[in-house]
Design a protein around this motif. Structure first.
Motif, mmCIF file in Angstrom:
data_model
loop_
_atom_site.group_PDB
_atom_site.id
_atom_site.type_symbol
_atom_site.label_atom_id
_atom_site.label_comp_id
_atom_site.label_asym_id
_atom_site.label_seq_id
_atom_site.Cartn_x
_atom_site.Cartn_y
_atom_site.Cartn_z
ATOM 1 N N ALA A 1 0.879 -1.176 0.000
ATOM 2 C CA ALA A 1 0.000 0.000 0.000
ATOM 3 C C ALA A 1 0.911 1.218 0.000
ATOM 4 N N ALA A 2 0.343 2.381 -0.327
ATOM 5 C CA ALA A 2 1.117 3.637 -0.250
ATOM 6 C C ALA A 2 0.708 4.350 1.029
ATOM 7 N N TYR A 3 1.679 5.023 1.674
ATOM 8 C CA TYR A 3 1.427 5.581 3.005
ATOM 9 C C TYR A 3 1.782 7.069 3.116
ATOM 10 N N PRO A 4 1.003 7.943 2.462
ATOM 11 C CA PRO A 4 1.261 9.376 2.680
ATOM 12 C C PRO A 4 1.131 9.758 4.150
ATOM 13 N N SER A 5 0.231 9.081 4.859
ATOM 14 C CA SER A 5 0.070 9.391 6.291
ATOM 15 C C SER A 5 1.370 9.125 7.050
ATOM 16 N N SER A 6 2.124 8.109 6.641
ATOM 17 C CA SER A 6 3.382 7.813 7.340
ATOM 18 C C SER A 6 4.455 8.859 7.041
ATOM 19 N N MET B 1 14.276 10.800 3.158
ATOM 20 C CA MET B 1 13.159 9.839 3.138
ATOM 21 C C MET B 1 13.438 8.714 2.143
ATOM 22 N N VAL B 2 13.112 7.494 2.547
ATOM 23 C CA VAL B 2 13.160 6.374 1.598
ATOM 24 C C VAL B 2 11.771 5.766 1.512
ATOM 25 N N VAL B 3 11.388 5.384 0.323
ATOM 26 C CA VAL B 3 10.058 4.788 0.108
ATOM 27 C C VAL B 3 10.141 3.910 -1.137
ATOM 28 N N PRO B 4 9.719 2.660 -1.042
ATOM 29 C CA PRO B 4 9.770 1.842 -2.261
ATOM 30 C C PRO B 4 8.695 2.279 -3.256
ATOM 31 N N ALA B 5 9.011 2.131 -4.531
ATOM 32 C CA ALA B 5 8.046 2.443 -5.593
ATOM 33 C C ALA B 5 7.937 1.199 -6.465
ATOM 34 N N PRO B 6 7.125 0.226 -6.042
ATOM 35 C CA PRO B 6 7.062 -1.041 -6.792
ATOM 36 C C PRO B 6 6.718 -0.810 -8.269
ATOM 37 N N GLY B 7 7.500 -1.438 -9.115
ATOM 38 C CA GLY B 7 7.286 -1.290 -10.554
ATOM 39 C C GLY B 7 7.631 0.106 -11.054
ATOM 40 N N GLY B 8 8.316 0.882 -10.207
ATOM 41 C CA GLY B 8 8.699 2.240 -10.610
ATOM 42 C C GLY B 8 7.557 3.242 -10.522
ATOM 43 N N ASN C 1 3.687 7.406 -6.142
ATOM 44 C CA ASN C 1 2.376 7.748 -5.592
ATOM 45 C C ASN C 1 2.337 9.254 -5.355
ATOM 46 N N GLU C 2 1.395 9.923 -6.010
ATOM 47 C CA GLU C 2 1.364 11.399 -5.957
ATOM 48 C C GLU C 2 1.126 11.914 -4.536
ATOM 49 N N LEU C 3 0.259 11.227 -3.791
ATOM 50 C CA LEU C 3 -0.019 11.691 -2.418
ATOM 51 C C LEU C 3 1.219 11.583 -1.528
ATOM 52 N N VAL C 4 1.983 10.538 -1.726
ATOM 53 C CA VAL C 4 3.218 10.363 -0.941
ATOM 54 C C VAL C 4 4.197 11.496 -1.252
ATOM 55 N N LEU C 5 4.354 11.795 -2.537
ATOM 56 C CA LEU C 5 5.272 12.871 -2.925
ATOM 57 C C LEU C 5 4.764 14.220 -2.404
ATOM 58 N N ALA C 6 3.455 14.423 -2.516
ATOM 59 C CA ALA C 6 2.869 15.687 -2.046
ATOM 60 C C ALA C 6 3.068 15.831 -0.536
ATOM 61 N N THR D 1 13.608 6.527 -3.914
ATOM 62 C CA THR D 1 12.592 5.492 -4.065
ATOM 63 C C THR D 1 13.237 4.105 -3.935
ATOM 64 N N VAL D 2 13.678 3.836 -2.739
ATOM 65 C CA VAL D 2 14.214 2.510 -2.406
ATOM 66 C C VAL D 2 13.518 2.068 -1.114
#
Ligand SMILES: NC(=O)c1ccc[n+]([C@@H]2O[C@H](COP(=O)([O-])OP(=O)(O)OC[C@H]3O[C@@H](n4cnc5c(N)ncnc54)[C@H](O)[C@@H]3O)[C@@H](O)[C@H]2O)c1
Ligand SMILES: N[C@H](CO)Cc1c[nH]c[nH+]1
Ligand SMILES: [Zn+2]
Length: 433
Positions: A138-143, A161-168, A171-176, A188-189
């Motif tokens: 799942a993507a976690y902008p809240s985190s 910040m590190v965050v995986p981006a499966p399949g490249g 997630n716009e909300l995460v970046l925002a 994005t790792v």
């Protein structure tokens, strides 16, 4: 789907509960070995290994680190491009989290003794921290908000910040959320390789002083392993919910509250405790009815099958003893008077009180942090907070009179330890009579 039913009156209750709660039941030898290997590879081969693991575990096409870093311009673009409703929700959550965490800030303090000696504590923020934002299932902008806002309130100079981006996929909300919270650099790792990069540093990812944030069992195991090389906040692994209910809440509400954490991960844990056997049965019926309606049915089903339990207790007191033994990440007290139960609760990451307080509100926008200790570590760990990003240095400044008086005490104790350099160092400062 039948959830495992336990009763405190069963002869084998204790051993079955222990097996269900064991850290080893999720972080098994295969996970440990894989994490150890990933840590070693990234420590010794740096970016090259980080890229290779990101290709392997997150199906990334990236061939160089520049493809795995998100620019500030791209973060701002995500924030500007958000639909109004999402932007407003993000801002409301951020504001509430900020307001709550501002109360946690610790200030430096000192006091002076009669002879002029000054003692105190100087509180300083960390220089550079790494925040792990999960992103596998799942993507976690809240985190992003829950990690970055307390760091900002503490005054941390640089947030990586590190965050995986499966399949490249980004997630716009995460970046925002990263733009909104003022994160300095985003890579994005994910997984153990991201933890290793932050802990040891690579040619591109800077080594940090502390790694915070939640993640799956690979992330939690890696954080545990790098502790000492860097600081960590806590073990914040697969989500957990424990609901204690007096039997009077709508069973559908309780079933959905249990699903809300089960849907995070097959290894999430949902436990319901009640003194009312008929109620446990009703929640079981709600589970059977509602499960087929869930989008993440497969994950919920596995999580409930492998790690959930409905536990019948004799009474409320026994229920509270059990809660303290389990020390859950999230505790819902779904009873008429939750505040009356509070004095009996010693170990829980966050306590949600009353039938209306769905744990899900705490995940997003109540204000308190949702990064919380799991696997029983709420016995000794606390929610992520501003204090995790602050350090304390003791302050000691003796006056001549104070050094003379305490020099005599130190001298006796030092000679008792046969540490004569200590003794003589203190004795030099003793004033003649
Ligand atoms: N305790 C808390 O405060 C809290 C808060 C939010 C989320 N969570 C938990 O965070 C977790 C998020 O998990 P997620 O998977 O969605 O994202 P994640 O980012 O934690 O994990 C994804 C990464 O796991 C690694 N991985 C997956 N399978 C692997 C394998 N077989 N071998 C090696 N590495 C592997 C990959 O590197 C991948 O990038 C969930 O367990 C959720 O319950 C906990
Ligand atoms: N329940 C998680 C903590 O265990 C936090 C979260 C984020 N989004 C949804 N839930
Ligand atoms: Zn959640």
């Amino acid at each position: 789907m039948q959830v495992r039913q336990l009763s405190t009156q069963d002869a084998d209750f204790s051993s079955r509960l222990d097996a269900l709660l064991a850290w080893e039941s999720v972080s098994d030898p295969q996970v440990q070995a894989r994490v150890e290997d990933i840590l070693t590879q990234v420590r010794t081969r740096g970016d090259e290994a980080l890229i290779a693991f990101t290709q392997q575990f997150d199906r990334s096409q990236a061939r160089q680190m520049s493809e795995l870093e998100i620019s500030q311009a791209r973060l701002q673009q995500a924030l500007q491009g958000l639909p109004d409703a999402q932007r407003q929700a993000l801002e409301t959550a951020a504001e509430r989290i900020y307001r709550y965490h501002q109360r946690q800030r610790q200030e430096s303090w000192s006091y002076q003794e009669e002879d002029g000696t000054l003692l105190g504590q100087q509180v300083t923020p960390m220089d550079r921290v790494g925040i792990y934002v999960p992103g596998g299932k799942a993507a976690y902008p809240s985190s992003v908000l829950m990690n970055a806002i307390p760091a900002k309130v503490a005054g941390v100079a640089e947030i990586i910040m590190v965050v995986p981006a499966p399949g490249g996929e980004l997630n716009e909300l995460v970046l925002a959320a990263a733009a909104l919270a003022g994160v300095d650099r985003v890579f994005t790792v994910g997984g153990a390789q991201a933890v290793a990069a932050l802990a040891y540093g690579t040619e591109t990812v800077p080594k940090v002083d502390k790694i915070v944030g939640p993640g799956n069992i690979y992330v939690a195991t890696a954080k545990r392993a790098v502790f000492g090389v860097v600081g960590i906040d806590m073990i914040a692994g697969p989500s957990e919910i424990l609901v204690y209910c007096d039997g009077q809440t709508d069973p559908d509400w309780i079933a959905m509250d249990l699903f809300s954490q089960a849907e995070h991960d097959e290894q999430a844990q949902s436990i319901l405790i009640s003194p009312d056997a008929a109620f446990l049965q009703k929640v079981q019926e709600s589970v059977a009815k509602l499960l087929p309606t869930m989008e993440r049915q497969t994950i919920i089903d596995t999580s409930l099958r492998d790690r959930a339990a409905f536990i019948l207790v004799r009474n409320e007191t026994e229920g509270c003893e059990l809660i303290n033994r389990i020390a859950p990440e999230h505790l819902e007290l779904s009873v008429a008077d939750p505040q009356a139960l509070l004095p009996q609760i010693r170990h829980a990451g966050a306590i949600f009180m009353g039938r209306y307080t769905a744990e899900a509100l705490g995940d997003y926008c109540a204000g308190p942090n949702h990064v919380l200790p799991t696997s029983g570590t709420a016995r000794f760990s606390s929610p992520l907070g501003v204090y995790d990003f602050q350090k304390r240095s003791s302050l000691i400044m003796f006056s001549a009179a104070g050094a003379s008086e305490m020099g005599k005490v130190a001298s006796v104790l030092a000679r008792g330890e046969q540490l004569t350099a200590h003794a003589r160092s203190a004795e030099y400062r003793i004033l003649p009579d």
